[in-house]
Every structure is written in C-alpha cells, then in structure tokens.
Design a protein around this motif. Structure first.
Motif, mmCIF file in Angstrom:
data_model
loop_
_atom_site.group_PDB
_atom_site.id
_atom_site.type_symbol
_atom_site.label_atom_id
_atom_site.label_comp_id
_atom_site.label_asym_id
_atom_site.label_seq_id
_atom_site.Cartn_x
_atom_site.Cartn_y
_atom_site.Cartn_z
ATOM 1 N N ASN A 57 0.544 -0.908 0.021
ATOM 2 C CA ASN A 57 0.232 0.094 -0.088
ATOM 3 C C ASN A 57 0.709 1.528 0.059
ATOM 4 O OD1 ASN A 57 -2.232 -1.421 2.187
ATOM 5 N ND2 ASN A 57 -2.418 -1.202 0.399
ATOM 6 N N ASP A 60 2.152 2.209 -3.547
ATOM 7 C CA ASP A 60 0.762 3.223 -4.773
ATOM 8 C C ASP A 60 0.847 4.510 -3.403
ATOM 9 O OD1 ASP A 60 -1.450 3.372 -5.820
ATOM 10 O OD2 ASP A 60 -2.182 2.516 -4.224
ATOM 11 N N LEU A 61 0.971 4.065 -2.524
ATOM 12 C CA LEU A 61 0.648 5.969 -2.201
ATOM 13 C C LEU A 61 1.613 6.842 -2.025
ATOM 14 C CD1 LEU A 61 -0.501 7.707 0.293
ATOM 15 C CD2 LEU A 61 0.707 6.651 1.629
ATOM 16 N N TRP A 64 0.963 8.308 -5.557
ATOM 17 C CA TRP A 64 0.069 9.275 -5.270
ATOM 18 C C TRP A 64 0.430 10.794 -4.299
ATOM 19 C CZ3 TRP A 64 -6.235 9.085 -5.212
ATOM 20 C CH2 TRP A 64 -6.450 6.968 -5.975
ATOM 21 N N TYR A 117 -6.791 8.446 -1.291
ATOM 22 C CA TYR A 117 -6.458 7.893 -1.509
ATOM 23 C C TYR A 117 -7.506 7.524 0.213
ATOM 24 C CZ TYR A 117 -3.028 3.786 -0.468
ATOM 25 O OH TYR A 117 -1.962 2.601 -0.419
ATOM 26 N N SER A 118 -7.466 8.088 1.107
ATOM 27 C CA SER A 118 -7.825 7.023 2.034
ATOM 28 C C SER A 118 -9.525 6.792 2.235
ATOM 29 C CB SER A 118 -7.949 7.712 3.729
ATOM 30 O OG SER A 118 -8.764 9.223 3.456
ATOM 31 N N ARG A 120 -9.908 5.496 -0.685
ATOM 32 C CA ARG A 120 -10.078 4.124 -1.667
ATOM 33 C C ARG A 120 -9.955 3.008 -0.822
ATOM 34 N NH1 ARG A 120 -6.738 3.598 -7.289
ATOM 35 N NH2 ARG A 120 -7.305 1.209 -7.862
ATOM 36 N N HIS A 121 -8.802 3.355 0.059
ATOM 37 C CA HIS A 121 -8.770 2.219 1.049
ATOM 38 C C HIS A 121 -9.066 2.431 2.162
ATOM 39 C CE1 HIS A 121 -5.271 0.681 -2.379
ATOM 40 N NE2 HIS A 121 -5.137 2.474 -2.448
#
Length: 298
Positions: A57, A60-61, A64, A117-118, A120-121
């Motif tokens: 994760n 990926d972050l 972003w 992002y938060s 989405r995850h």
C-alpha cells in the motif's frame, strides 16, 4: 561570505541536465518512503490496532503523494505568486525546470491526494496524515538545501556576521553577468528553513512517535507538524525577501507566505484539539483505549 560555487546542475548527460533541485525531490521521496516502512513495521507503535498500511500500500501511496506534491506545488506557485506570466503564455506552466514550486500548494495537493487515497483504501485519513507528517520534514530539508545551492529565495539584507552575498560564477552566467540578489550580505533564509522545517520538525515528530507514542492519537502528529511548519515559516518570513512580483501589501504588511502559514497554524491547532479530545479515532475505539499504552508510555 559569498555563496559557494556549486553548480545547480549536478550532471550533464548530453542535452539533459540533472539538477540538485530535482535530486532533492527524489531524495526526499526515497528517504521518506524508507522511514515510513520502518514505522509501519514496528507494531508496538500502533497498538492497540495494527498499522494502517502494508508495504505494498505504501508503494502505491508514494505515487499519489508525488503527484500531489508536483502538481499542487506548481499550481500553488502559479496561483499564489506568479499568475500573470502564465496567463500571457499558458505553456510556461510546464517549465518546472526553471523553478517555481510552492510548499503551500504542494501541501494542499498532498492533502487532496491523501483524502482520495484514504477513501479508496478505507484508511483513517488522520492516521495517514500522521504518517506523512513524519516523513515531510525530510523532503523539506532536502528542498531547502537545493534552494540554497540554486541561490534562490534569499533573505533580506543584514549586517549579521553570517550574512551572505548571493552571487557566484554560476548565477553570473545564468543572469548575464548580474546577480539578481545584488551584492549586499543577506540572511541565508534557506538554511534557517532547512533547520526549522527540516531538522527541528523531524526531531519533534520522532519524539512524538517513538518516545511519547502519539500515533495512538490519530491527527495529533499531523496537527503538530502543520502548526509547527506554519510557525517556523511565519518567523523566517520576517527575514526572507518577498517575491518581487508580489503586491505592495504582501511585501510591507504581511507576506503571502505568512498569510498562508497563519492558516496552517489555525488548521494545525484544530487538528491537535480534535485529536486530544478523541474525535479522530476509528470507529470502535475510545480515547481511553487509544491512549493507554501497553508498555506504560503515555
């Protein structure tokens, strides 16, 4: 003292030029990513619930966040400091290699990217903000050192013994034999910011994480970082030369940097207040449960 003769271009590869400024972004993101992996791996920092991200994760972050920093930084600079040239020539917006990045714009870009992002995850955005705030001073430190090497964002004139003339052979070459900062000693405000925004805020964040274990109070570390940066920037702006294109109000009354930083101090203060009252905890946790550390640290 005069600005050291350090070429802003670290390496030439044919027609391409690798600049210290670009390297600062790469180093800030890379070292920040490494530091965050160490925080995620240490489970005791997150008890009574697990770390919000896995290593996958986090990778990926970083993508972003990099987009948020670059797009937000550039858009923010244009809107806050230098809109007129872009309106005349919109293609000028893409010439990031000529400089023109705003921390406040990058901060807004990271906030937007972090919220998206938060969501989405399904991660607590306050906790994500804490993580990013732990690593942000690393990037700020490298960025301010790059500003110093570039001979940009210099301070106001001073008679202090550490005053520096921002002129060297590379600036003379770049500006046709004239140094834009003149030939009077000035505050090395870039180094002030490197210390305050980079080293001091990193140490404060480190203590909050590793000594006082405040990752258990989501939003607290983020609030301290945001308010701390705002305070540091407000103070340094008193000795930093305002941008030449600014309106007189933002040169002689309050600078644009101070205006935006005062908003950060207010926002950081609100985040601290909410965190201390337990308003930022995930569902199912209470302030009592969150702040009770199994190893006796509060």
């Amino acid at each position: 003292m005069t600005l050291p003769d350090i070429d802003p271009v670290l390496l030439h590869i044919g027609p391409l030029a690798l600049r210290w400024y670009a390297l600062a972004y790469v180093a800030g993101i890379a070292v920040g990513w490494w530091y965050l992996t160490q925080l995620i791996r240490k489970e005791s920092l997150w008890a009574p619930y697990p770390a919000p991200l896995s290593r996958e994760n986090l990778e990926d972050l970083i993508i972003w966040m990099a987009l948020g920093i670059i797009l937000g930084g550039r858009i923010g600079y244009v809107l806050f400091y230098d809109l007129a040239p872009i309106l005349k020539n919109p293609l000028q917006f893409f010439k990031v290699w000529e400089g023109g990045m705003s921390f406040h714009g990058g901060f807004i870009g990271v906030c937007i990217a972090g919220v998206l992002y938060s969501r989405r995850h399904r991660i607590n955005p306050w906790t994500l903000g804490d993580l990013l705030s732990c690593a942000a001073p690393i990037g700020l430190f490298f960025g301010r050192i790059a500003n110093f090497i570039n001979g940009e964002l210099w301070g106001r004139t001073t008679d202090a013994p550490w005053g520096m003339v921002f002129c060297n052979k590379y600036l003379l070459q770049q500006y046709g034999g004239v140094c834009p900062a003149g030939y009077l000693p000035r505050h090395p405000s870039q180094l002030y910011e490197a210390v305050l925004e980079g080293i001091v805020l990193f140490v404060v964040g480190y203590l909050l994480v590793h000594v006082w274990r405040r990752l258990r109070q989501p939003g607290l570390i983020m609030g301290v970082f945001v308010a701390g940066y705002g305070l540091a920037r407000v103070l340094v702006e008193f000795v930093r030369e305002p941008d030449a294109q600014m309106l007189p109000f933002f040169k002689h009354v309050i600078t644009m940097g101070q205006t935006l930083s005062l908003l950060m101090i207010i926002g950081g203060g609100i985040a601290i207040w909410l965190a201390l009252r337990g308003k930022t905890l995930p569902a199912g946790f209470t302030a009592t449960t969150e702040t009770k550390a199994p190893d006796g640290l509060a």
